[in-house]
Design a protein around this motif. Structure first.
Motif, PDB file in Angstrom:
ATOM      1  N   PHE A 175     -77.918 -31.088  57.224  1.00  0.00           N
ATOM      2  CA  PHE A 175     -77.132 -31.117  55.993  1.00  0.00           C
ATOM      3  C   PHE A 175     -78.007 -30.774  54.799  1.00  0.00           C
ATOM      4  O   PHE A 175     -79.224 -30.988  54.817  1.00  0.00           O
ATOM      5  N   ASN A 176     -77.366 -30.266  53.769  1.00  0.00           N
ATOM      6  CA  ASN A 176     -78.067 -30.008  52.516  1.00  0.00           C
ATOM      7  C   ASN A 176     -78.271 -31.322  51.760  1.00  0.00           C
ATOM      8  O   ASN A 176     -77.690 -32.350  52.110  1.00  0.00           O
ATOM      9  N   VAL A 177     -79.107 -31.302  50.731  1.00  0.00           N
ATOM     10  CA  VAL A 177     -79.272 -32.489  49.884  1.00  0.00           C
ATOM     11  C   VAL A 177     -77.902 -32.871  49.330  1.00  0.00           C
ATOM     12  O   VAL A 177     -77.191 -32.024  48.785  1.00  0.00           O
ATOM     13  N   PRO A 178     -77.473 -34.124  49.479  1.00  0.00           N
ATOM     14  CA  PRO A 178     -76.098 -34.502  49.130  1.00  0.00           C
ATOM     15  C   PRO A 178     -75.801 -34.416  47.632  1.00  0.00           C
ATOM     16  O   PRO A 178     -76.686 -34.580  46.792  1.00  0.00           O
ATOM     17  N   HIS A 179     -74.540 -34.163  47.340  1.00  0.00           N
ATOM     18  CA  HIS A 179     -74.020 -34.169  45.969  1.00  0.00           C
ATOM     19  C   HIS A 179     -73.131 -35.404  45.802  1.00  0.00           C
ATOM     20  O   HIS A 179     -72.451 -35.820  46.737  1.00  0.00           O
ATOM     21  N   LEU A 180     -73.121 -35.950  44.604  1.00  0.00           N
ATOM     22  CA  LEU A 180     -72.320 -37.135  44.298  1.00  0.00           C
ATOM     23  C   LEU A 180     -71.190 -36.756  43.356  1.00  0.00           C
ATOM     24  O   LEU A 180     -71.419 -36.125  42.321  1.00  0.00           O
ATOM     25  N   SER A 181     -69.963 -37.118  43.708  1.00  0.00           N
ATOM     26  CA  SER A 181     -68.829 -36.804  42.840  1.00  0.00           C
ATOM     27  C   SER A 181     -68.795 -37.775  41.658  1.00  0.00           C
ATOM     28  O   SER A 181     -68.869 -38.993  41.833  1.00  0.00           O
ATOM     29  N   LEU A 182     -68.680 -37.218  40.456  1.00  0.00           N
ATOM     30  CA  LEU A 182     -68.682 -38.016  39.231  1.00  0.00           C
ATOM     31  C   LEU A 182     -67.295 -38.503  38.839  1.00  0.00           C
ATOM     32  O   LEU A 182     -67.162 -39.328  37.936  1.00  0.00           O
ATOM     33  N   SER A 183     -66.258 -38.010  39.504  1.00  0.00           N
ATOM     34  CA  SER A 183     -64.891 -38.445  39.205  1.00  0.00           C
ATOM     35  C   SER A 183     -63.997 -38.129  40.388  1.00  0.00           C
ATOM     36  O   SER A 183     -64.379 -37.372  41.285  1.00  0.00           O
ATOM     37  N   ASP A 184     -62.813 -38.728  40.391  1.00  0.00           N
ATOM     38  CA  ASP A 184     -61.823 -38.370  41.405  1.00  0.00           C
ATOM     39  C   ASP A 184     -61.399 -36.920  41.203  1.00  0.00           C
ATOM     40  O   ASP A 184     -61.260 -36.450  40.067  1.00  0.00           O
ATOM     41  N   THR A 185     -61.178 -36.221  42.304  1.00  0.00           N
ATOM     42  CA  THR A 185     -60.722 -34.842  42.194  1.00  0.00           C
ATOM     43  C   THR A 185     -60.053 -34.436  43.496  1.00  0.00           C
ATOM     44  O   THR A 185     -59.994 -35.213  44.458  1.00  0.00           O
ATOM     45  N   VAL A 186     -59.538 -33.206  43.525  1.00  0.00           N
ATOM     46  CA  VAL A 186     -58.906 -32.658  44.726  1.00  0.00           C
ATOM     47  C   VAL A 186     -59.625 -31.372  45.106  1.00  0.00           C
ATOM     48  O   VAL A 186     -59.803 -30.478  44.269  1.00  0.00           O
ATOM     49  N   VAL A 187     -60.064 -31.285  46.348  1.00  0.00           N
ATOM     50  CA  VAL A 187     -60.739 -30.093  46.869  1.00  0.00           C
ATOM     51  C   VAL A 187     -60.078 -29.713  48.186  1.00  0.00           C
ATOM     52  O   VAL A 187     -59.906 -30.566  49.068  1.00  0.00           O
ATOM     53  N   ALA A 188     -59.688 -28.459  48.297  1.00  0.00           N
ATOM     54  CA  ALA A 188     -59.042 -27.938  49.507  1.00  0.00           C
ATOM     55  C   ALA A 188     -57.800 -28.750  49.878  1.00  0.00           C
ATOM     56  O   ALA A 188     -57.466 -28.903  51.054  1.00  0.00           O
ATOM     57  N   GLY A 189     -57.132 -29.313  48.861  1.00  0.00           N
ATOM     58  CA  GLY A 189     -55.918 -30.090  49.094  1.00  0.00           C
ATOM     59  C   GLY A 189     -56.159 -31.533  49.478  1.00  0.00           C
ATOM     60  O   GLY A 189     -55.205 -32.263  49.749  1.00  0.00           O
ATOM     61  N   TYR A 190     -57.440 -31.974  49.468  1.00  0.00           N
ATOM     62  CA  TYR A 190     -57.775 -33.340  49.852  1.00  0.00           C
ATOM     63  C   TYR A 190     -58.290 -34.132  48.647  1.00  0.00           C
ATOM     64  O   TYR A 190     -58.989 -33.588  47.782  1.00  0.00           O
ATOM     65  N   HIS A 191     -57.971 -35.400  48.645  1.00  0.00           N
ATOM     66  CA  HIS A 191     -58.439 -36.294  47.594  1.00  0.00           C
ATOM     67  C   HIS A 191     -59.898 -36.679  47.855  1.00  0.00           C
ATOM     68  O   HIS A 191     -60.237 -37.207  48.917  1.00  0.00           O
ATOM     69  N   ILE A 192     -60.775 -36.395  46.890  1.00  0.00           N
ATOM     70  CA  ILE A 192     -62.190 -36.753  46.989  1.00  0.00           C
ATOM     71  C   ILE A 192     -62.450 -37.857  45.971  1.00  0.00           C
ATOM     72  O   ILE A 192     -62.424 -37.620  44.762  1.00  0.00           O
ATOM     73  N   PRO A 193     -62.674 -39.089  46.420  1.00  0.00           N
ATOM     74  CA  PRO A 193     -62.843 -40.202  45.473  1.00  0.00           C
ATOM     75  C   PRO A 193     -64.146 -40.097  44.677  1.00  0.00           C
ATOM     76  O   PRO A 193     -65.135 -39.511  45.142  1.00  0.00           O
ATOM     77  N   LYS A 194     -64.134 -40.677  43.502  1.00  0.00           N
ATOM     78  CA  LYS A 194     -65.351 -40.787  42.705  1.00  0.00           C
ATOM     79  C   LYS A 194     -66.414 -41.555  43.499  1.00  0.00           C
ATOM     80  O   LYS A 194     -66.120 -42.550  44.155  1.00  0.00           O
ATOM     81  N   GLY A 195     -67.655 -41.066  43.438  1.00  0.00           N
ATOM     82  CA  GLY A 195     -68.742 -41.712  44.161  1.00  0.00           C
ATOM     83  C   GLY A 195     -68.948 -41.210  45.578  1.00  0.00           C
ATOM     84  O   GLY A 195     -69.835 -41.708  46.295  1.00  0.00           O
ATOM     85  N   SER A 196     -68.154 -40.220  46.003  1.00  0.00           N
ATOM     86  CA  SER A 196     -68.315 -39.682  47.354  1.00  0.00           C
ATOM     87  C   SER A 196     -69.620 -38.905  47.484  1.00  0.00           C
ATOM     88  O   SER A 196     -70.097 -38.282  46.528  1.00  0.00           O
ATOM     89  N   HIS A 197     -70.197 -38.951  48.692  1.00  0.00           N
ATOM     90  CA  HIS A 197     -71.382 -38.163  49.006  1.00  0.00           C
ATOM     91  C   HIS A 197     -70.932 -36.903  49.740  1.00  0.00           C
ATOM     92  O   HIS A 197     -70.413 -36.989  50.859  1.00  0.00           O
ATOM     93  N   VAL A 198     -71.110 -35.754  49.131  1.00  0.00           N
ATOM     94  CA  VAL A 198     -70.673 -34.495  49.731  1.00  0.00           C
ATOM     95  C   VAL A 198     -71.866 -33.833  50.419  1.00  0.00           C
ATOM     96  O   VAL A 198     -72.898 -33.573  49.803  1.00  0.00           O
ATOM     97  N   LEU A 199     -71.713 -33.561  51.722  1.00  0.00           N
ATOM     98  CA  LEU A 199     -72.784 -32.976  52.528  1.00  0.00           C
ATOM     99  C   LEU A 199     -72.341 -31.615  53.042  1.00  0.00           C
ATOM    100  O   LEU A 199     -71.406 -31.528  53.844  1.00  0.00           O
ATOM    101  N   LEU A 200     -72.988 -30.554  52.585  1.00  0.00           N
ATOM    102  CA  LEU A 200     -72.730 -29.235  53.148  1.00  0.00           C
ATOM    103  C   LEU A 200     -73.558 -29.104  54.419  1.00  0.00           C
ATOM    104  O   LEU A 200     -74.781 -29.269  54.393  1.00  0.00           O
ATOM    105  N   SER A 201     -72.907 -28.802  55.519  1.00  0.00           N
ATOM    106  CA  SER A 201     -73.598 -28.703  56.802  1.00  0.00           C
ATOM    107  C   SER A 201     -74.258 -27.337  56.941  1.00  0.00           C
ATOM    108  O   SER A 201     -73.581 -26.312  57.027  1.00  0.00           O
ATOM    109  N   ARG A 202     -75.575 -27.322  56.970  1.00  0.00           N
ATOM    110  CA  ARG A 202     -76.296 -26.057  57.150  1.00  0.00           C
ATOM    111  C   ARG A 202     -75.974 -25.446  58.515  1.00  0.00           C
ATOM    112  O   ARG A 202     -75.749 -24.240  58.621  1.00  0.00           O
TER     113      ARG A 202
END
Length: 544
Positions: free
Chosen positions: A398-425
Motif C-alpha cells: 500500500f501507499n502511505v495512507p491518506h486521512l480524510s478531513l471530512s465526510d465525503t462521497v467517492v465512487a458512490g460510497y460514503h467515506i467517513p471523516k477520519g478514514s485511512h485511505v490506502l491505495l494498493s500498489r
C-alpha cells in the motif's frame, strides 16, 4: 446624502454576505445529506468495539488478507473497520484518481501512528505530518531548498562519485567470489548517495580502507532504515486500539524504538557537531584576513542548518533537522533499490530483455565510458524496465495512507471523516482490467511502438518513471505526492543502467531461475536477496 449612499452600500454588502453564507450552508447540508444516503464501501462485518482486529491478528500478513478479501468479493474499494478507524483500500485507478485528484484537499492529511510519531520527531517532517503549519513549512523547505532542480545539479558530483563506487564494489565482489548480492549492492548504493548528499560522507568512521564495501556501521544503519520502512504503517494493533499502547502485543513498539535508537546513534553526533560549528562561526560567517566571509554549505545538512527566517534567526530547530534528515533518507532509498533489484532479477530470468537493455546502452553510451546522468533521457528501454518493476514489484503493498478531513462521497460510497485511505500498489499495478497479462514482466508495454496488445502506452518522445494516471504507483501524486521525483528517477535509472552496462549477469550455477517470490511478512522485497554472477564487460580502465 453621502450617509444614505454609504448605508445603502453597507446594507448591500451585508445582504450579499448573508446570501452567500446561506448558499454555502445549503451546499454543505446537501453534501452531508448525500453522504448519509450513500452506502459505505463493502467490507467484512466488524466485531463490536474492536472491529476486524481479530481477523487482522489471525492473518500472518494483514495487507495480503485485505487484498485477498477484496479479490474474493470482486470489489475495487472496501472498508475494514479496525477499532474505530475505517480503513479504505483501493485497487482501481479511476477511484484512486477521484481520491487524489478530484478531492485531493479532503485527503491531504496523514493518520497518526506510533511509528510515524516516533520517526518524525513528533510530526516535524514533510511526509508523515498531518495537514497543518508544520507540514506546510517543511514541504516548502524541501521544495525550495533541498529538492529543487538547482540543488539537484549542485549535488551532481556526489551522486556521480557513488555511481563509480557502485561499479567498483560490484567489480571487487565479482572478482573475489564470482557472485554478487544484488540487494546489498542496490541498498548500499542508494544509502551511500543520500548519506553523501546529506552528511558529505559515505562512512561513519574515519580512516576506513575504502574498497567500496560497507563496514558493520553502514550495514547496521541501512538495516535500521529499512526496518523503519517496514514498520512505518505495518498495522500496529495499538494504532487502532489506543488503550493497548505500551503493552506491545504484536512486538511492533519495541522494534520501532530500537530502529529509531540505532539511526539516532549515527545521525545525532554529526548533526550536533555541525550545528556547533555553524553557531561558533557567527551564523555561518567567519573572518579571513580581517574580512568577514560566509561559510559555503557543503551538503544538505549545511543547507538545513543555514536556513534563516525573516528575522535572521534559524528557520529549523535541531529536532526538525534531525527528523527531516531521517525522512529524506527513507524516502530516497527504498523505491530505487527495490525497483533495480527486481528489474535486474527479471532481466536475468529473461535474457532477451537483458540483451535489449545492453544493446540500448551500447548504442547510446558505448563501451568507452560509463553511463552518466545526462544519458537518462535517451535510455527509454532501461526506463521501461524500471517502470515495469514499479508496476509488477512495488516497494510496498500500500501507499502511505491518506486521512480524510471530512465526510465525503467517492465512487458512490460514503467515506467517513477520519478514514485511512490506502491505495494498493499491487492492486493498481496488477489490475487485469487495466493491464494485459499483468503478472508478466514486459517492459515493451511502456513503449509507444509496442505492438503486442498491451492496453496502455507512454509518450513516443520519452519514457518517464512517473505515472500521473495511477495505473501503478512509482512516486506519489497530489498534494501529498512525492516532490523528489527527479532524484528518485536519477537514482533508479543510474543504478540499473550501471549494473547492466558494466557487467554480464548470469544465474548462479545449479539454479535454473532466480526466485522471484515476494515476502509474505514484509512490506517489500523478495523472500531472499537476489544473488547473481557478474562478469565485467567493459575495458579494465573503466572500473575505478
Amino acid at each position: 446624502m453621502a450617509f444614505i449612499i454609504e448605508t445603502s452600500y453597507f446594507l448591500l454588502i451585508f445582504l450579499i454576505f448573508c446570501v452567500a453564507k446561506l448558499m454555502h450552508e445549503r451546499i454543505i447540508n446537501q453534501r452531508l445529506t448525500k453522504s448519509r444516503q450513500a452506502p459505505p464501501p463493502p467490507g467484512p462485518v466488524p466485531w463490536p468495539i474492536v472491529g476486524c482486529v481479530p481477523e487482522m491478528l489471525r492473518s500472518e500478513s494483514p495487507f495480503r488478507w485485505i487484498l485477498s478479501w477484496m479479490k474474493e468479493m470482486d470489489t475495487n474499494i472496501a472498508c475494514f473497520r479496525l477499532g474505530n478507524v475505517h480503513v479504505i483500500p483501493v485497487t482501481c485507478p479511476k477511484i484512486a484518481l477521484e481520491f487524489l485528484r478530484k478531492q485531493d484537499a479532503v485527503f491531504a492529511s496523514r493518520p497518526l501512528s506510533i511509528a510515524s510519531h516516533t520517526f518524525s520527531g513528533g510530526y516535524k517532517t514533510a511526509i508523515l505530518s498531518p495537514y497543518g503549519e508544520s507540514w506546510k513549512k517543511m514541504k516548502k523547505v524541501l521544495a525550495s531548498e533541498v529538492l529543487s532542480l538547482s540543488r539537484h545539479q549542485w549535488l551532481h558530483d556526489k551522486r556521480a562519485e557513488e555511481a563509480d563506487n557502485l561499479v567498483r564494489y560490484i567489480y571487487n565482489q565479482s572478482k573475489n567470489s564470482g557472485s554478487v548480492n544484488v540487494r546489498m549492492a542496490c541498498c548500499h548504493f542508494c544509502t551511500n548517495v543520500v548519506r553523501r548528499m546529506m552528511f558529505n560522507r559515505r562512512y561513519f568512521a574515519e580512516n576506513i580502507l575504502d574498497d567500496g564495501a560497507p563496514t558493520f556501521r553502514e550495514e547496521e544503519h541501512v538495516n535500521a532504515l529499512f526496518t523503519t520502512i517496514n514498520y512505518l504503517y505495518a498495522f500496529c494493533i495499538s494504532d487502532y486500539l489506543p488503550y493497548l499502547v505500551g503493552l506491545d502485543l504484536d512486538g511492533h513498539e519495541k522494534i520501532i524504538k530500537d530502529a529509531n535508537k540505532t539511526i539516532l546513534k549515527y545521525h545525532d553526533p554529526i548533526i550536533r557537531e555541525r550545528m556547533r560549528k555553524w553557531r561558533e562561526n557567527d551564523r555561518g560567517m567567519f573572518r579571513d584576513e580581517n574580512e568577514l566571509k560566509r561559510i559555503e554549505p557543503q551538503d544538505l545538512l549545511d543547507v538545513l542548518i543555514s536556513l534563516r527566517d525573516a528575522e535572521g534567526m534559524p528557520l529549523l530547530t535541531q529536532e526538525e533537522i534531525t527528523a527531516q534528515t531521517w525522512e529524506i533518507m527513507i524516502a530516497t532509498i527504498d523505491n530505487p533499490a527495490n525497483a533495480a533489484e527486481w528489474a535486474l532479477a527479471e532481466m536475468i530470468n529473461n535474457p532477451e530483455i537483458l540483451d535489449k537493455a545492453v544493446e540500448e546502452l551500447d548504442r547510446v553510451v558505448g563501451k568507452e565510458r560509463l553511463v552518466q546522468e545526462q544519458d537518462i533521457p535517451h535510455l527509454n528501454y532501461i526506463k521501461a524496465c524500471a517502470r515495469e518493476a514499479f508496476r509488477l514489484h512495488p516497494v510496498a503493498v500500500f501507499n502511505v495512507p491518506h486521512l480524510s478531513l471530512s465526510d465525503t462521497v467517492v465512487a458512490g460510497y460514503h467515506i467517513p471523516k477520519g478514514s485511512h485511505v490506502l491505495l494498493s500498489r499491487t492492486g493498481l499495478g496488477r489490475n487485469p482490467k487495466v493491464w494485459d497479462r499483468p503478472l508478466e514482466f514486459r517492459p515493451e508495454r511502456h513503449l509507444a511502438n509496442d505492438d503486442d496488445g498491451s492496453m496502455h502506452q507512454c509518450s513516443p518522445k520519452e519514457v518517464v518513471l512517473t505515472e500521473p494516471d495511477l495505473r501503478f504507483i512509482s512516486f506519489g501524486t497530489g498534494r501529498r505526492g512525492c516532490i523528489g521525483t527527479t532524484l528518485g528517477t536519477t537514482l533508479t535509472v543510474v543504478l540499473l543502467a550501471r549494473m547492466v552496462q558494466g557487467f554480464s549477469w548470469l544465474k548462479p550455477p545449479g539454479i535454473s531461475k532466480i526466485n522471484l517470490v515476494a515476502s509474505e511478512t514484509k512490506l517489500q522485497s523478495a523472500v531472499k536477496p537476489v544473488v547473481a554472477c557478474a562478469k565485467p564487460r567493459l575495458p579494465r580502465h573503466l572500473y575505478p
